[in-house]
Write a protein that holds these residues in place. Structure first.
Motif, mmCIF file in Angstrom:
data_model
loop_
_atom_site.group_PDB
_atom_site.id
_atom_site.type_symbol
_atom_site.label_atom_id
_atom_site.label_comp_id
_atom_site.label_asym_id
_atom_site.label_seq_id
_atom_site.Cartn_x
_atom_site.Cartn_y
_atom_site.Cartn_z
ATOM 1 N N LYS A 114 8.145 47.824 -10.951
ATOM 2 C CA LYS A 114 8.399 48.877 -9.969
ATOM 3 C C LYS A 114 7.360 49.992 -10.064
ATOM 4 O O LYS A 114 6.885 50.506 -9.053
ATOM 5 C CB LYS A 114 9.802 49.448 -10.171
ATOM 6 C CG LYS A 114 10.926 48.537 -9.718
ATOM 7 C CD LYS A 114 12.272 48.986 -10.231
ATOM 8 C CE LYS A 114 12.638 50.369 -9.804
ATOM 9 N NZ LYS A 114 13.999 50.765 -10.261
ATOM 10 N N SER A 118 4.811 50.794 -7.085
ATOM 11 C CA SER A 118 4.892 52.117 -6.439
ATOM 12 C C SER A 118 3.513 52.757 -6.365
ATOM 13 O O SER A 118 3.160 53.387 -5.357
ATOM 14 C CB SER A 118 5.855 53.023 -7.207
ATOM 15 O OG SER A 118 7.173 52.512 -7.161
ATOM 16 N N LEU A 131 9.838 45.312 1.595
ATOM 17 C CA LEU A 131 10.327 44.891 0.283
ATOM 18 C C LEU A 131 11.455 43.883 0.425
ATOM 19 O O LEU A 131 12.439 44.129 1.120
ATOM 20 C CB LEU A 131 10.806 46.109 -0.515
ATOM 21 C CG LEU A 131 11.440 45.825 -1.881
ATOM 22 C CD1 LEU A 131 10.446 45.179 -2.824
ATOM 23 C CD2 LEU A 131 12.001 47.116 -2.477
ATOM 24 N N GLN A 141 15.298 44.336 1.300
ATOM 25 C CA GLN A 141 15.658 45.699 0.896
ATOM 26 C C GLN A 141 15.091 46.717 1.877
ATOM 27 O O GLN A 141 15.737 47.728 2.183
ATOM 28 C CB GLN A 141 15.134 45.981 -0.516
ATOM 29 C CG GLN A 141 15.445 47.363 -1.058
ATOM 30 C CD GLN A 141 16.873 47.492 -1.548
ATOM 31 O OE1 GLN A 141 17.682 46.586 -1.374
ATOM 32 N NE2 GLN A 141 17.180 48.622 -2.165
ATOM 33 N N CYS A 142 13.891 46.462 2.407
ATOM 34 C CA CYS A 142 13.254 47.362 3.375
ATOM 35 C C CYS A 142 12.328 46.554 4.266
ATOM 36 O O CYS A 142 11.447 45.854 3.760
ATOM 37 C CB CYS A 142 12.471 48.462 2.650
ATOM 38 S SG CYS A 142 11.660 49.645 3.761
ATOM 39 N N LEU A 152 9.732 53.869 -0.816
ATOM 40 C CA LEU A 152 9.774 54.194 -2.246
ATOM 41 C C LEU A 152 11.179 54.596 -2.687
ATOM 42 O O LEU A 152 11.597 54.268 -3.810
ATOM 43 C CB LEU A 152 8.772 55.306 -2.555
ATOM 44 C CG LEU A 152 7.290 54.901 -2.480
ATOM 45 C CD1 LEU A 152 6.394 56.128 -2.588
ATOM 46 C CD2 LEU A 152 6.947 53.901 -3.575
ATOM 47 N N PHE A 155 12.990 51.472 -3.064
ATOM 48 C CA PHE A 155 12.453 50.732 -4.202
ATOM 49 C C PHE A 155 13.025 51.260 -5.515
ATOM 50 O O PHE A 155 13.271 50.507 -6.460
ATOM 51 C CB PHE A 155 10.922 50.837 -4.196
ATOM 52 C CG PHE A 155 10.242 49.681 -4.898
ATOM 53 C CD1 PHE A 155 10.961 48.677 -5.519
ATOM 54 C CD2 PHE A 155 8.857 49.599 -4.933
ATOM 55 C CE1 PHE A 155 10.327 47.624 -6.159
ATOM 56 C CE2 PHE A 155 8.208 48.556 -5.557
ATOM 57 C CZ PHE A 155 8.957 47.567 -6.180
ATOM 58 N N ARG A 156 13.238 52.576 -5.581
ATOM 59 C CA ARG A 156 13.779 53.161 -6.814
ATOM 60 C C ARG A 156 15.186 52.638 -7.120
ATOM 61 O O ARG A 156 15.614 52.620 -8.272
ATOM 62 C CB ARG A 156 13.812 54.685 -6.691
ATOM 63 C CG ARG A 156 12.431 55.331 -6.641
ATOM 64 C CD ARG A 156 12.533 56.848 -6.727
ATOM 65 N NE ARG A 156 11.249 57.470 -6.465
ATOM 66 C CZ ARG A 156 10.891 58.015 -5.302
ATOM 67 N NH1 ARG A 156 11.769 58.022 -4.301
ATOM 68 N NH2 ARG A 156 9.705 58.552 -5.131
ATOM 69 N N VAL A 158 16.179 49.624 -6.686
ATOM 70 C CA VAL A 158 16.151 48.210 -7.063
ATOM 71 C C VAL A 158 16.343 48.091 -8.573
ATOM 72 O O VAL A 158 15.655 48.752 -9.353
ATOM 73 C CB VAL A 158 14.812 47.571 -6.644
ATOM 74 C CG1 VAL A 158 14.689 46.164 -7.229
ATOM 75 C CG2 VAL A 158 14.708 47.522 -5.133
#
Length: 332
Positions: A114, A118, A131, A141-142, A152, A155-156, A158
């Motif tokens: 991650k 990032s 993502l 997820q996105c 982002l 992503f955090r 995940v």
């Protein structure tokens, strides 16, 4: 620029009677003296202070105008703007199975992946990036976006907790993860379409084989970069027990043959990432890809814009006070 309290602008009308009063008052207060002739004063030098006599008056007017504008709350306007940027379309497919908790990468595999991903996202502001995550099953997820702030934030969130809490099945469905990412890129008009597939295991779940998914990606002109995460041999893994977390050594099993075939089928590359620095090799390769133009619609949010007016009002008021108490000070 717009004003939230535009009715306050009517206060500017008060300047009209104030200006009239000022000049009438000045005329009444001017000292006079009768003399037979003023010829001898015609060539007398004038002091520079004469030119500053009305400066406090002008500064006071400017201060009043600025204060009224502040009260009226000037704001920037909401705005949609079409812009054209250059970039490529990239889908990140990240393994979130419980084996990604192994700590041969610090602090563990998933957090290391991650962190580096990032940094990659922050370094490519013009790319459409999405993502996809997978374990025993896969989901998006996105979707593809140029709003990397939203990406982002998602992503955090995940983590491998999704598997531990039973939200998705554990395992490694490489084919499903790759196919899910392909589904997000297949309709893309970009000249360069890329999937970065990151995993630490062997395909053992899913209805689609990894090589079948690779053939689908090839059909849509998508290049796949595969990354195998993990050291050679064994890796420390945190095992929860009644006595607390105990670390056990688990074997590192990577199907490098399959991952190499996936990359080769789509004209990509396979990388073995035993550390964070190895992941950056993928990004250097992606930087060489041809870029394409993207039309992006940007939204500008309305914001308060009173600060410059307040600053001008403060400076004018301060300057007026200084002039009245120094060079233009009157002695009764």
């Amino acid at each position: 620029m717009i004003f939230a309290n535009i009715e306050y602008l009517f206060l500017l009308l008060l300047l009209i009677p104030y200006i009239i009063w000022y000049f009438m008052r000045q005329k009444r207060m001017e000292p006079s003296m009768q003399v037979s002739t003023t010829r001898m004063y015609m060539n007398a030098p004038k002091s520079w202070k004469i030119y500053l006599l009305h400066a406090p008056f002008l500064l006071r007017i400017v201060t009043f105008v600025m204060i009224v504008l502040v009260l009226a709350r000037p704001q920037t306007t909401d705005n949609w703007q079409n812009t054209e940027i250059e970039g490529i379309d990239i889908m990140l497919a990240v393994d979130v199975s419980t084996s990604m908790l192994a700590e041969d990468l610090k602090p563990n595999r998933i957090e290391a992946a991650k962190q580096v991903a990032s940094e990659f996202i922050n370094g490519r502001p013009n790319d459409n990036i999405g993502l996809s995550i997978f374990a025993g099953e896969a989901f998006t997820q996105c979707p593809l976006t140029v709003d990397h702030g939203v990406l982002l934030n998602l992503f955090r969130n995940v983590s491998c907790d999704m598997v531990q809490q039973g939200m998705i099945d554990d395992g490694t469905a490489l084919g499903m993860g790759l196919a899910n990412a392909v589904s997000r890129l297949k309709d893309s008009k970009a000249k360069s379409k890329v999937i970065i597939l990151l995993t630490d295991g062997v395909n053992n779940m899913g209805d689609i084989s990894p090589l079948t998914a690779a053939e689908i990606a090839k059909k849509f002109g998508i290049r796949v970069y595969t990354i195998g995460v993990g050291t050679n041999g064994t890796a420390p893994y945190p095992m929860p027990t009644y006595a607390g977390v105990q670390y056990v050594q688990i074997p590192v099993e990577l199907d490098e043959k399959t991952m190499t075939q996936i990359a080769g089928t789509t004209n990509g590359n396979y990388f073995r990432a035993t550390s964070n620095s190895k992941l950056k090799e993928v990004y250097k390769e992606i930087d060489k890809l041809e870029k394409t133009r993207l039309n992006v619609k940007e939204f500008s949010k309305r914001e308060e814009a009173f600060a410059p007016f307040a600053l001008v009002a403060f400076l004018c008021l301060l300057l007026e006070i200084l002039l009245r108490n120094t060079v233009l000070k009157k002695i009764p």
